[in-house]
Write a protein that holds these residues in place. Structure first.
Motif, PDB file in Angstrom:
ATOM      1  N   ILE A 180       0.821  -1.206   0.000  1.00 33.81           N
ATOM      2  CA  ILE A 180       0.000   0.000   0.000  1.00 33.81           C
ATOM      3  C   ILE A 180       0.855   1.256   0.000  1.00 33.81           C
ATOM      4  CG2 ILE A 180      -1.725   1.298   1.334  1.00 33.81           C
ATOM      5  CD1 ILE A 180      -2.809  -1.451   2.220  1.00 33.81           C
ATOM      6  N   ARG A 181       0.495   2.171  -0.901  1.00 35.06           N
ATOM      7  CA  ARG A 181       1.144   3.490  -0.924  1.00 35.06           C
ATOM      8  C   ARG A 181       0.385   4.416   0.022  1.00 35.06           C
ATOM      9  NH1 ARG A 181       1.162   8.082  -5.686  1.00 35.06           N
ATOM     10  NH2 ARG A 181      -0.846   8.551  -4.727  1.00 35.06           N
ATOM     11  N   VAL A 182       1.129   5.081   0.902  1.00 33.31           N
ATOM     12  CA  VAL A 182       0.514   5.914   1.937  1.00 33.31           C
ATOM     13  C   VAL A 182       0.826   7.386   1.673  1.00 33.31           C
ATOM     14  CG1 VAL A 182       0.621   6.476   4.393  1.00 33.31           C
ATOM     15  CG2 VAL A 182       0.602   4.075   3.657  1.00 33.31           C
ATOM     16  N   HIS A 205       5.775   5.203  -0.448  1.00 32.59           N
ATOM     17  CA  HIS A 205       5.425   6.618  -0.306  1.00 32.59           C
ATOM     18  C   HIS A 205       5.965   7.392  -1.505  1.00 32.59           C
ATOM     19  CE1 HIS A 205       4.354  10.381   1.524  1.00 32.59           C
ATOM     20  NE2 HIS A 205       5.594  10.813   1.439  1.00 32.59           N
ATOM     21  N   ASP A 206       5.153   8.328  -2.000  1.00 32.06           N
ATOM     22  CA  ASP A 206       5.496   9.108  -3.184  1.00 32.06           C
ATOM     23  C   ASP A 206       5.729  10.566  -2.784  1.00 32.06           C
ATOM     24  OD1 ASP A 206       5.730  10.204  -5.702  1.00 32.06           O
ATOM     25  OD2 ASP A 206       3.900   9.287  -6.507  1.00 32.06           O
ATOM     26  N   VAL A 207       6.953  11.053  -2.978  1.00 34.07           N
ATOM     27  CA  VAL A 207       7.276  12.446  -2.650  1.00 34.07           C
ATOM     28  C   VAL A 207       6.881  13.378  -3.810  1.00 34.07           C
ATOM     29  CG1 VAL A 207       9.119  13.998  -1.839  1.00 34.07           C
ATOM     30  CG2 VAL A 207       9.194  11.585  -1.230  1.00 34.07           C
ATOM     31  N   HIS A 208       6.654  12.794  -4.954  1.00 34.95           N
ATOM     32  CA  HIS A 208       6.168  13.544  -6.129  1.00 34.95           C
ATOM     33  C   HIS A 208       7.071  14.726  -6.470  1.00 34.95           C
ATOM     34  CE1 HIS A 208       2.700  14.046  -8.913  1.00 34.95           C
ATOM     35  NE2 HIS A 208       2.466  12.791  -8.550  1.00 34.95           N
ATOM     36  N   HIS A 209       8.375  14.453  -6.520  1.00 30.58           N
ATOM     37  CA  HIS A 209       9.367  15.399  -7.070  1.00 30.58           C
ATOM     38  C   HIS A 209       9.519  16.685  -6.246  1.00 30.58           C
ATOM     39  CE1 HIS A 209       8.171  13.098 -10.761  1.00 30.58           C
ATOM     40  NE2 HIS A 209       6.945  13.458 -10.454  1.00 30.58           N
ATOM     41  N   LEU A 249      10.659   4.673  -1.571  1.00 28.85           N
ATOM     42  CA  LEU A 249      10.392   6.107  -1.523  1.00 28.85           C
ATOM     43  C   LEU A 249      10.486   6.574  -2.975  1.00 28.85           C
ATOM     44  CD1 LEU A 249      10.009   8.515   0.498  1.00 28.85           C
ATOM     45  CD2 LEU A 249      12.477   8.850   0.362  1.00 28.85           C
ATOM     46  N   GLU A 250       9.386   7.169  -3.457  1.00 29.80           N
ATOM     47  CA  GLU A 250       9.294   7.442  -4.898  1.00 29.80           C
ATOM     48  C   GLU A 250       9.521   8.918  -5.217  1.00 29.80           C
ATOM     49  OE1 GLU A 250       5.500   6.270  -6.442  1.00 29.80           O
ATOM     50  OE2 GLU A 250       5.771   7.417  -8.281  1.00 29.80           O
ATOM     51  N   ASP A 251      10.188   9.163  -6.337  1.00 31.99           N
ATOM     52  CA  ASP A 251      10.381  10.521  -6.863  1.00 31.99           C
ATOM     53  C   ASP A 251      10.721  11.512  -5.750  1.00 31.99           C
ATOM     54  OD1 ASP A 251      10.089   9.867  -9.549  1.00 31.99           O
ATOM     55  OD2 ASP A 251       7.921  10.146  -9.530  1.00 31.99           O
ATOM     56  N   CYS A 252      11.775  11.198  -5.009  1.00 34.07           N
ATOM     57  CA  CYS A 252      12.105  12.015  -3.830  1.00 34.07           C
ATOM     58  C   CYS A 252      12.622  13.390  -4.229  1.00 34.07           C
ATOM     59  CB  CYS A 252      13.107  11.278  -2.944  1.00 34.07           C
ATOM     60  SG  CYS A 252      14.650  10.877  -3.775  1.00 34.07           S
ATOM     61  N   GLY A 300      11.117   7.474 -12.078  1.00 34.30           N
ATOM     62  CA  GLY A 300      11.026   7.356 -13.530  1.00 34.30           C
ATOM     63  C   GLY A 300       9.667   7.474 -14.182  1.00 34.30           C
ATOM     64  N   GLU A 301       8.586   7.780 -13.448  1.00 33.36           N
ATOM     65  CA  GLU A 301       7.284   7.807 -14.129  1.00 33.36           C
ATOM     66  C   GLU A 301       7.198   8.901 -15.186  1.00 33.36           C
ATOM     67  OE1 GLU A 301       4.653   8.417 -10.712  1.00 33.36           O
ATOM     68  OE2 GLU A 301       4.254  10.443 -11.407  1.00 33.36           O
ATOM     69  N   VAL A 302       7.986   9.979 -15.031  1.00 32.50           N
ATOM     70  CA  VAL A 302       7.924  11.042 -16.046  1.00 32.50           C
ATOM     71  C   VAL A 302       9.034  10.897 -17.096  1.00 32.50           C
ATOM     72  CG1 VAL A 302       6.801  12.700 -14.511  1.00 32.50           C
ATOM     73  CG2 VAL A 302       9.288  12.712 -14.702  1.00 32.50           C
ATOM     74  N   VAL A 355      12.772   1.009 -11.336  1.00 32.86           N
ATOM     75  CA  VAL A 355      12.498   1.910 -12.457  1.00 32.86           C
ATOM     76  C   VAL A 355      10.984   1.956 -12.661  1.00 32.86           C
ATOM     77  CG1 VAL A 355      14.729   1.719 -13.611  1.00 32.86           C
ATOM     78  CG2 VAL A 355      12.975   0.035 -14.129  1.00 32.86           C
ATOM     79  N   ARG A 356      10.444   3.195 -12.801  1.00 35.05           N
ATOM     80  CA  ARG A 356       9.001   3.403 -12.718  1.00 35.05           C
ATOM     81  C   ARG A 356       8.326   3.632 -14.061  1.00 35.05           C
ATOM     82  NH1 ARG A 356       5.118   3.015 -10.155  1.00 35.05           N
ATOM     83  NH2 ARG A 356       4.431   5.085  -9.576  1.00 35.05           N
ATOM     84  N   SER A 357       9.045   3.502 -15.162  1.00 32.14           N
ATOM     85  CA  SER A 357       8.437   3.864 -16.445  1.00 32.14           C
ATOM     86  C   SER A 357       7.291   2.946 -16.816  1.00 32.14           C
ATOM     87  CB  SER A 357       9.496   3.839 -17.544  1.00 32.14           C
ATOM     88  OG  SER A 357      10.358   4.930 -17.358  1.00 32.14           O
TER      89      SER A 357
END
Ligand code: CS2
Ligand code: MG
Length: 388
Positions: free
Chosen positions: A137-139, A195-199, A221-224, A247-249, A268-270
Motif C-alpha cells: 500500500i502506498r501511503v 510513499h510518493d514524494v512527487h518530485h 520512496l518514490e520521486d524524492c 522514472g514515471e515522467v 524503475v518506474r516507467s
C-alpha cells in the motif's frame, strides 16, 4: 479520444487482413498534442508498411523524426509499438507475454493507494485497501497547514484552468515520519508500505527524509527529488538505505543512464505508454537487471487499460519484476475497454487471450467525448511555483 471518467487516447491499427491492434497514447493534460502528433505525423508514415516489422518501425519513428525523445513523441511511438505487438501476438494466436519469453511468475503483485487528510481517515483508507486484497500500500497524507492531500486527485479536475494547490516542504518533512510511525504501530512490521514524494524535495532534503523514514522499512520512496538532475541522486543514495523508485515522467533510457549505471535507485518506474512502448521498456528492464534494479511500472488511472494490459504482460514475463501499481478504473472505463486481464486478491494476470487482450467499444467511447482537464499546479505559501 474518449473520457469515460477521464481522458484516454487510443490508437487502432488495422492490417490488410483485418487484424486490429490497440495502443495507448494517453498523456494526462496534454492529450490533444499526442492525438495530433499521431494523426498528422505518424499515421501517414504507417499506411502500407509491414506491421510485423516492430523494431524497424520503432527505430524509423524515433530516428526518422530527427527530433528525439519528449513525452508527446514517445507516447505516440508507444501507441504504435503496442498496437503492432498486439497484432503480432494475435496473428501468432498467443498472449503477448508468450512472445516476451513466457511467464516468469504465476501472477503480478500490485500496490494500491491509501490517503487521508488525518490519521483516522488514513487508517480507514488503508483498511479499505487491505480489504480489497492489496498486498502492498502506498501511503499519502495531509500535512497540517496545507489544504489538500498532495499528489492525489480524488475526482477529475475538469476545467479550463488547472487547480492551484499549496506546498511547504519543511512542514511536510516534519510530519511524514510521525505518520509512518503511527501506521507501523497500527498495521505491524510486515505490510509493505510505499510513499510518493512527487518530485518535491531538493537532494539534501530527500536524503534527510530517506534517513528519517529508515525505521519504518519502506518498500520504496518514490520521486524524492526531480530526477532530471540525475547527479542529485548520488547525494541521496550516499545518505540513506531507504529503497528509491524513480522514472514515471521519464521517456527514454537516457534519462536513467547515471541512475542505473551507478545503481543510485532500486526500482524503475516507467510505463509502456510514456516510454515508447513494450520494445524500449523491455530493453530498460534488461539494462536495470544488470544492476539488480527491479521494475515498478507506473499504473495510475491515467494509463488506459490498453497501456495497463501491455505492462502486465511485461510484468509476467521479465525476471526482475518488482511490483505493479494498480489504481483500478471506473466501471464505465472497464466497459469502454473490455479486457482479458483480471485483478484478484491484489494480483493482476494479463489473461490468455491472443494479443494484449483488450478491445475498444468504439460506440461507447464516442458517447463520452474528450473533455479538457489539467493536472493541478503547485505554489509555495509565498506564491512561488513549485513542482507538483
Ligand atoms: C503518481 C501519479 O501514480 C503515481 O505514482 O505519481 O498518479 C501521477 O500523479 C499522475 O500519473 C500524473 O498524471
Ligand atoms: Mg508517482
Amino acid at each position: 479520444m474518449t473520457s469515460p471518467g477521464r481522458n484516454f487516447v487510443t490508437l487502432k491499427i488495422e492490417t490488410d487482413d483485418g487484424v486490429t491492434g490497440l495502443g495507448d497514447a494517453t498523456l494526462n493534460g496534454r492529450e490533444l498534442a499526442v492525438a495530433t502528433y499521431l494523426s498528422e505525423h505518424v499515421v501517414p508514415l504507417l499506411t502500407g508498411t509491414d506491421p510485423h516489422r516492430i523494431e524497424d518501425t520503432w527505430q524509423s519513428l524515433y530516428r526518422g523524426a530527427y527530433w528525439r525523445r519528449g513525452p508527446v513523441t514517445m507516447a505516440a511511438i508507444a501507441a504504435v509499438d503496442v498496437a503492432l505487438w498486439d497484432i503480432k501476438a494475435k496473428v501468432a494466436g498467443l498472449p503477448l507475454y508468450q512472445l516476451l519469453g513466457g511467464k516468469s511468475r504465476d501472477r503480478v503483485r500490485t500496490y494500491g493507494h491509501a490517503h487521508g487528510s488525518d490519521m483516522p481517515e488514513l487508517f480507514d483508507s488503508i483498511n479499505a485497501r487491505i480489504a480489497q486484497g492489496y498486498p502492498a500500500i502506498r501511503v499519502q497524507t495531509g500535512i497540517p497547514g496545507l489544504r489538500k492531500v498532495y499528489g492525489v486527485r480524488s475526482t477529475l479536475d475538469q476545467g479550463v484552468l488547472p487547480v492551484v494547490e499549496d506546498w511547504d516542504s519543511a512542514a511536510y518533512m516534519r510530519h511524514v515520519p510521525a505518520v509512518f510511525e503511527e501506521v507501523r504501530n497500527e498495521f505491524g512490521p510486515r505490510l509493505p508500505l510505499l510513499h510518493d514524494v512527487h518530485h518535491r524535495l531538493t537532494p539534501i532534503q530527500a536524503a534527510r527524509l530517506g534517513r528519517d523514514l529508515e525505521p519504518y522499512d519502506l518498500f520504496w520512496l518514490e520521486d524524492c527529488t526531480p530526477a532530471e538532475n540525475q547527479d542529485g541522486l548520488r547525494l541521496v543514495r550516499r545518505n540513506t538505505t531507504t529503497p528509491l523508485a524513480i522514472g514515471e515522467v521519464f521517456n527514454s533510457v537516457f534519462d536513467y543512464q547515471t541512475l542505473v549505471n551507478e545503481q543510485l535507485i532500486d526500482y524503475v518506474r516507467s510505463s509502456v505508454t510514456h516510454f515508447g512502448g513494450v520494445t524500449p521498456l523491455k530493453k530498460l528492464f534488461d539494462f536495470a537487471a544488470l544492476h539488480q534494479i527491479r521494475s515498478g511500472i507506473h499504473g495510475p488511472e491515467d494509463i488506459s487499460p490498453v497501456g495497463m494490459a501491455a505492462g502486465i504482460h511485461l510484468d509476467l514475463a521479465i525476471h526482475n519484476f518488482g511490483i505493479q501499481e494498480y489504481s483500478g478504473y471506473t466501471d464505465l472505463t472497464h466497459e469502454v475497454f473490455p479486457h482479458a486481464f483480471t485483478f484478484t486478491d491484489g494480483y493482476l494476470h494479463p489473461g490468455d487471450a491472443p494479443g494484449i487482450g483488450v478491445e475498444l467499444d468504439e460506440q461507447l467511447a464516442a458517447a463520452h467525448p474528450y473533455a479538457p482537464a489539467y493536472l493541478p499546479v503547485n505554489r509555495l505559501l509565498d506564491g512561488t511555483v513549485h513542482d507538483w
